[in-house]
Write a protein that holds these residues in place. Sequence first.
Motif, PDB file in Angstrom:
ATOM      1  N   ILE A 268       0.844  -1.176  -0.003  1.00 11.77           N
ATOM      2  CA  ILE A 268       0.016   0.021  -0.089  1.00 11.77           C
ATOM      3  C   ILE A 268       0.972   1.282  -0.031  1.00 11.77           C
ATOM      4  O   ILE A 268       1.852   1.354   0.607  1.00 11.77           O
ATOM      5  CB  ILE A 268      -1.002  -0.012   1.083  1.00 11.77           C
ATOM      6  CG1 ILE A 268      -1.880  -1.139   1.079  1.00 11.77           C
ATOM      7  CG2 ILE A 268      -1.454   1.179   1.334  1.00 11.77           C
ATOM      8  CD1 ILE A 268      -2.708  -1.273   2.221  1.00 11.77           C
ATOM      9  N   VAL A 269       0.378   2.306  -0.866  1.00 13.58           N
ATOM     10  CA  VAL A 269       1.161   3.556  -0.796  1.00 13.58           C
ATOM     11  C   VAL A 269       0.106   4.511  -0.167  1.00 13.58           C
ATOM     12  O   VAL A 269      -0.970   4.613  -0.631  1.00 13.58           O
ATOM     13  CB  VAL A 269       1.606   4.078  -2.037  1.00 13.58           C
ATOM     14  CG1 VAL A 269       2.059   5.536  -1.955  1.00 13.58           C
ATOM     15  CG2 VAL A 269       2.729   3.214  -2.558  1.00 13.58           C
ATOM     16  N   HIS A 270       0.252   5.010   1.116  1.00 11.21           N
ATOM     17  CA  HIS A 270      -0.636   5.860   1.847  1.00 11.21           C
ATOM     18  C   HIS A 270      -0.112   7.506   1.452  1.00 11.21           C
ATOM     19  O   HIS A 270       0.980   7.726   1.418  1.00 11.21           O
ATOM     20  CB  HIS A 270      -0.301   5.840   3.221  1.00 11.21           C
ATOM     21  CG  HIS A 270      -1.021   6.500   4.282  1.00 11.21           C
ATOM     22  ND1 HIS A 270      -2.355   6.907   3.969  1.00 11.21           N
ATOM     23  CD2 HIS A 270      -0.850   7.194   5.385  1.00 11.21           C
ATOM     24  CE1 HIS A 270      -2.709   7.651   5.044  1.00 11.21           C
ATOM     25  NE2 HIS A 270      -1.865   7.843   5.975  1.00 11.21           N
ATOM     26  N   CYS A 271      -1.184   8.033   0.840  1.00  9.60           N
ATOM     27  CA  CYS A 271      -0.961   9.670   0.678  1.00  9.60           C
ATOM     28  C   CYS A 271      -1.940  10.429   1.354  1.00  9.60           C
ATOM     29  O   CYS A 271      -3.032  10.919   1.106  1.00  9.60           O
ATOM     30  CB  CYS A 271      -1.428   9.740  -0.945  1.00  9.60           C
ATOM     31  SG  CYS A 271      -0.527   8.808  -1.958  1.00  9.60           S
ATOM     32  N   PRO A 272      -1.478  10.577   2.689  1.00  9.66           N
ATOM     33  CA  PRO A 272      -2.401  11.204   3.589  1.00  9.66           C
ATOM     34  C   PRO A 272      -2.865  12.692   3.427  1.00  9.66           C
ATOM     35  O   PRO A 272      -4.008  12.948   3.558  1.00  9.66           O
ATOM     36  CB  PRO A 272      -1.664  11.328   4.987  1.00  9.66           C
ATOM     37  CG  PRO A 272      -0.201  10.699   4.652  1.00  9.66           C
ATOM     38  CD  PRO A 272      -0.204  10.279   3.485  1.00  9.66           C
ATOM     39  N   GLU A 273      -1.896  13.458   2.886  1.00  6.81           N
ATOM     40  CA  GLU A 273      -2.353  15.012   2.872  1.00  6.81           C
ATOM     41  C   GLU A 273      -3.423  15.049   1.444  1.00  6.81           C
ATOM     42  O   GLU A 273      -4.510  15.849   1.455  1.00  6.81           O
ATOM     43  CB  GLU A 273      -1.149  15.705   2.498  1.00  6.81           C
ATOM     44  CG  GLU A 273      -0.349  15.851   3.938  1.00  6.81           C
ATOM     45  CD  GLU A 273       0.875  16.876   3.771  1.00  6.81           C
ATOM     46  OE1 GLU A 273       1.188  17.669   2.959  1.00  6.81           O
ATOM     47  OE2 GLU A 273       1.551  16.868   5.137  1.00  6.81           O
ATOM     48  N   SER A 274      -2.854  14.269   0.333  1.00  7.68           N
ATOM     49  CA  SER A 274      -3.965  14.547  -0.779  1.00  7.68           C
ATOM     50  C   SER A 274      -5.221  13.912  -0.232  1.00  7.68           C
ATOM     51  O   SER A 274      -6.228  14.522  -0.834  1.00  7.68           O
ATOM     52  CB  SER A 274      -3.253  13.679  -1.828  1.00  7.68           C
ATOM     53  OG  SER A 274      -4.219  13.580  -2.997  1.00  7.68           O
ATOM     54  N   ASN A 275      -5.363  12.685   0.417  1.00 13.03           N
ATOM     55  CA  ASN A 275      -6.678  12.127   0.700  1.00 13.03           C
ATOM     56  C   ASN A 275      -7.285  13.051   1.777  1.00 13.03           C
ATOM     57  O   ASN A 275      -8.841  13.144   1.469  1.00 13.03           O
ATOM     58  CB  ASN A 275      -6.467  10.776   1.794  1.00 13.03           C
ATOM     59  CG  ASN A 275      -5.882   9.858   0.538  1.00 13.03           C
ATOM     60  OD1 ASN A 275      -5.300   8.710   1.092  1.00 13.03           O
ATOM     61  ND2 ASN A 275      -5.984  10.001  -0.694  1.00 13.03           N
ATOM     62  N   LEU A 276      -6.638  13.842   2.735  1.00 16.22           N
ATOM     63  CA  LEU A 276      -7.454  14.852   3.684  1.00 16.22           C
ATOM     64  C   LEU A 276      -7.868  16.119   2.734  1.00 16.22           C
ATOM     65  O   LEU A 276      -8.874  16.447   2.990  1.00 16.22           O
ATOM     66  CB  LEU A 276      -6.316  15.494   4.622  1.00 16.22           C
ATOM     67  CG  LEU A 276      -6.120  14.261   5.578  1.00 16.22           C
ATOM     68  CD1 LEU A 276      -4.686  15.096   6.419  1.00 16.22           C
ATOM     69  CD2 LEU A 276      -7.278  14.197   6.555  1.00 16.22           C
ATOM     70  N   LYS A 277      -7.041  16.629   1.849  1.00 18.74           N
ATOM     71  CA  LYS A 277      -7.651  17.819   1.057  1.00 18.74           C
ATOM     72  C   LYS A 277      -8.689  17.412   0.150  1.00 18.74           C
ATOM     73  O   LYS A 277      -9.362  18.292  -0.188  1.00 18.74           O
ATOM     74  CB  LYS A 277      -6.291  18.308   0.233  1.00 18.74           C
ATOM     75  CG  LYS A 277      -6.512  19.679  -0.641  1.00 18.74           C
ATOM     76  CD  LYS A 277      -5.231  20.222  -1.108  1.00 18.74           C
ATOM     77  CE  LYS A 277      -5.307  21.336  -1.550  1.00 18.74           C
ATOM     78  NZ  LYS A 277      -6.009  21.244  -3.011  1.00 18.74           N
ATOM     79  N   LEU A 278      -8.850  16.181  -0.700  1.00 17.83           N
ATOM     80  CA  LEU A 278      -9.800  15.774  -1.167  1.00 17.83           C
ATOM     81  C   LEU A 278     -11.045  15.306  -0.667  1.00 17.83           C
ATOM     82  O   LEU A 278     -12.009  14.957  -1.127  1.00 17.83           O
ATOM     83  CB  LEU A 278      -9.094  14.940  -2.303  1.00 17.83           C
ATOM     84  CG  LEU A 278      -8.270  15.484  -3.466  1.00 17.83           C
ATOM     85  CD1 LEU A 278      -7.826  14.663  -4.255  1.00 17.83           C
ATOM     86  CD2 LEU A 278      -9.019  16.750  -4.170  1.00 17.83           C
ATOM     87  N   ALA A 279     -10.808  15.135   0.681  1.00 22.08           N
ATOM     88  CA  ALA A 279     -11.896  14.523   1.613  1.00 22.08           C
ATOM     89  C   ALA A 279     -12.200  12.937   0.875  1.00 22.08           C
ATOM     90  O   ALA A 279     -13.302  12.710   1.055  1.00 22.08           O
ATOM     91  CB  ALA A 279     -12.971  15.386   1.667  1.00 22.08           C
TER      92      ALA A 279
END
Length: 434
Positions: A268-279
């Motif tokens: 898995i590649v986790h992309c926390p900031e992008s996921n947060l910004k795009l909700a």
Amino acid sequence: MQVDTLINARWIIPVEPYEIILEHQALVIHEGNILDILPQQQAMQKYQAKQVENLGNHALIPGLINAHTHLAMTLFRGIADDLPLMEWLEQHIWPLEQKWANEAFVRDGTDLAIAEMLRGGTTCFNDMYFFPEITAHQAIQHGIRANVGLIMIDFPTAWADGPEQYLEKGLALHDELRHEPLIRTPFAPHAPYTVADEPLRQISTLADELNLPIHMHVHETLFEVSQGERPLKRLHELGLINPAFIAVHMTQLSNSEITKFAQSGAHIVHCPESNLKLASGFCPVQKCLDAGINVALGTDGAASNNDLDMLGEMRTAALLAKGVAQDASAVSAATALSMATINGAKALGIDDITGSLTIGKAADICAIDLSAIETQPLYNAISQIVYSASRHQVSDVWVAGRHCLKNRQLTTLNIQDLQQNIAQWQEKLSSPLK
């Protein structure tokens, strides 16, 4: 013995072994690789170096690995903020790409992204975008390590007119680049909702034959997983989920899906900031780690982040994981650093080359100056790097022994020329779409 470079550092954090911090040691580079790590006094007696770097306030860590990017999209940074994923894509990004995404766009956007990443300590990226041959060329020119994805999507773009041509061009590029030491070419089908079964079967077969990873967006949003059959179930049935599979985002996961994914050996590649910004949702990182899944870290594109800052991404990953798990011990600082280094290397299939400061591996190194007031007092160098340091404290970066950032100055890119090119793109991309 004559060697190329000797770096004396206050701290060396090899990542492997886990959580180890070495003090007052020297790292020796010769012919692009790490030759030795030993006490500084011993190093001065044993080696005669062409170049000696005395970094008495610095920590050396493995070069950071950004395991999911769309580099050329850095030119879209800030162009359509504060929108949900599908609206952002369909009404803004895809129309702009249709008009502007060409070789020059990819070249200049990639240069901008590489400059930003090197200045932030990133020595390797895993990209998914059109004109991958341009991305690869720029990476080689500027001396950064790269996995350049062989993109696949069902609909025509400026790069290819359909699945058959995507595969044909991708395989030709793989053949062209197979002897480049800094470049790997995984398959990069965009997402389950944009690639049909037959192209995915072909990619699965070819990946097995050529021993290549497959890099794909999976379970990114609630909308994606609510459209009938769960995408992961379909990908399992198509035979894609195996130790060479890299699933990006994975924000929508059931406990049974986590268990089955762990059994497959996929990453898995986790992309926390992008996921947060795009909700888009929250990847249950600690659950995945506890299940035995290798979880790496990526920024996604700067169009949806809005930066390529892996130090910032580590901090966000650690903090978000604690909130999601409701457990302050979830994703410790040392785990976050592993996610940004050795876990990324494992996901990309290059952990024998990079990802840790290990004798025999490539000299991919990031030096962080921890003397700044913002990182004082210092009790634990790993915690300070993850929770307090900023990318502006990255002073030096080496990739395969090449000094790509020296005392905050890029050695392989001309910033003035780059800024002029970006200003021209800003003017073009700001013009109304017709």
